[in-house]
Write an enzyme that holds these catalytic residues in place. Structure first.
Site, short mmCIF file in Angstrom:
data_model
loop_
_atom_site.label_atom_id
_atom_site.label_comp_id
_atom_site.label_asym_id
_atom_site.label_seq_id
_atom_site.Cartn_x
_atom_site.Cartn_y
_atom_site.Cartn_z
CD GLU A 158 0.33 5.15 5.77
OE1 GLU A 158 -0.35 5.35 4.66
OE2 GLU A 158 0.26 4.28 6.49
CG HIS A 195 -2.08 1.81 4.57
ND1 HIS A 195 -2.28 3.32 4.73
CD2 HIS A 195 -3.13 1.13 4.68
CE1 HIS A 195 -3.44 3.24 5.66
NE2 HIS A 195 -4.01 1.94 5.59
#
Length: 439
Positions: free
Chosen positions: A286, A317
């Site tokens: 990420e 997220h």
């Protein structure tokens, strides 16, 4: 406010030789808070009298090393990496607060070996994640993501083909912990039949049914949602063979850890139409910060193929990213930091023995609390008890976790000079990692 002394020692690391720090009060406790830790934590820590400094984002290693050298506590979320190299430079660091669910961003073993206790908040955002999953179940059933994208392009596609109600559908939950069980209740309230699989036998809520195998769950349900931690057993647990076991036309949701689902296998399942849709809130890799075009093929080589998939909901997220969840996380983790700094309480620590004695009465005179983190080797308790044998030990408790042990003892009827002698004797024992005295 309690006062403290601290010493750190490691025979294997010359940079961590014993150094007696003068006693300090709350006003001298320095705390570094990164990544926009919620104001509820800042307010609690400031109210306690600590010096709490905030930083909006995460810090790269070199800058982090500079900032962390003289702080007693650090608060982070998910992006800051507290590696062994960084921790070795944190000479005064007593405790780390992870204001999030996971602790993968911290070298827990290195922290423990330096007597640094680590706390997190594994359950404060459970409701937020559960609600997001419910929204994604409905969104996938109605193809809301695709319709939304079409409208933003100016296209008008009013269709009902392959759009469904969730009432009467079967939901399979992998991992029936705090999030999974809350999701179970919400899903049943909306008319879904709930099945779950967990590695331990759990009392189900409502009418949910536990299935003995993952394969049985995958074959039976219309929606599969994953809520497991990242372990060696869960990494890559959903791949080609598991997706093939799922019912044709079913949906997969992952709001747990990015490593759990093998993304190429998911792409294959979506493009072949074996899966009718999927929702991902987490990814194997990420972006480190909020940036335009940060989620690209350089980060994950399959990104372009994933973006081409239909009826795919992707979120950055944000499962626990609600005001309510962040407020509760701030209060919980900050509360852990205060109890550990002031009283030595390690209940809730993820890398440290968990022990506690009742709080020190504010009016207690001529008494102190010994806090002793040490190597878990034979003979230490005998040595400590010999040191304390001439004093009145009111309470004492010790526990161990792997190579680390932690002892807490309350001693009464001692003068400041006697406290100093106890401190010096304990902190120079061979097994010492970190000695503090609170008085």
């Amino acid at each position: 406010m309690a006062q403290q002394s601290a010493v750190r020692h490691s025979s294997s690391n010359p940079s961590l030789q014993p150094k007696i720090l003068r006693p300090f009060d709350a006003g001298e406790i320095k705390i570094l808070l990164l990544e926009n830790v919620n104001k509820s934590a800042v307010e609690l820590l400031t109210k306690e009298g600590y010096q709490a400094k905030q930083h909006a984002g995460s810090l790269q290693e070199a800058e982090l090393i500079k900032k962390i050298q003289n702080v007693h506590a650090v608060g982070i979320r998910s992006k800051t990496k507290l590696t062994k190299k960084v921790l070795l430079e944190a000479k005064k660091l007593l405790v780390i607060g992870c204001f999030c669910i996971g602790t993968n961003q911290v070298d827990l073993e290195a922290a423990a070996k330096q007597g640094i206790s680590v706390f997190n908040s594994p359950f404060s955002n459970s409701r937020s994640v559960a609600e997001l999953v419910i929204a994604e179940i409905i969104g996938l059933s109605r193809q809301l993501g695709d319709r939304n994208n079409e409208m933003h392009r100016g296209d008008w596609h009013k269709v009902s083909n392959k759009c469904y109600e969730i009432r009467g559908k079967k939901l399979g939950i992998i991992g029936y912990g705090h999030i999974g069980s809350q999701l179970s209740v919400l899903a049943e309230a909306m008319g879904m039949t709930v099945y779950f699989h967990d590695i331990i036998q759990i009392m189900p809520l409502g009418s949910a049914k536990q299935l003995s195998s993952l394969h049985e769950l995958l074959e039976r349900v219309d929606f599969v949602t994953i809520h497991v931690p990242e372990t060696n057993e869960t990494k890559g647990m959903i791949g080609d063979s598991e997706i093939k076991l799922m019912k044709p036309g079913s949906y997969l949701i992952n709001a747990s850890r990015g490593s759990v689902v093998q993304i190429p296998a998911l792409i294959k399942g979506l493009k072949s139409k074996h899966l009718s849709g999927a929702a991902l809130d987490v990814f194997p890799r990420e972006p480190a910060s909020n940036e335009s075009n940060a989620f690209n093929s350089e980060l994950n080589e399959w990104t372009k193929d994933l973006l081409e998939c239909k009826n795919l909901i992707m979120t950055p997220h944000i499962g626990g990213s609600t005001e309510e969840a962040q407020h509760m996380i701030g209060l919980e983790v900050a509360g852990f930091l205060v109890k550990y700094i002031n009283n030595g309480t390690s209940i809730g620590a993820v890398n440290f023995p968990e022990i506690d004695l009742r709080a020190i009465p504010a009016a207690t005179q001529n008494s102190c609390r010994l806090l002793f983190a040490h190597k878990n080797v034979p003979g230490v308790l005998k040595e400590i008890n010999d040191i304390l044998s001439d004093h009145n030990v009111e309470k004492q408790f010790s526990d161990s976790r792997g190579e680390i042990a932690y002892l807490m003892a309350d001693i009464s009827d001692v003068t400041l000079e006697e406290i100093r002698k106890i401190y010096e004797h304990v902190s120079t024992t061979k097994a010492n990692i970190l000695t503090r005295i609170v008085y």
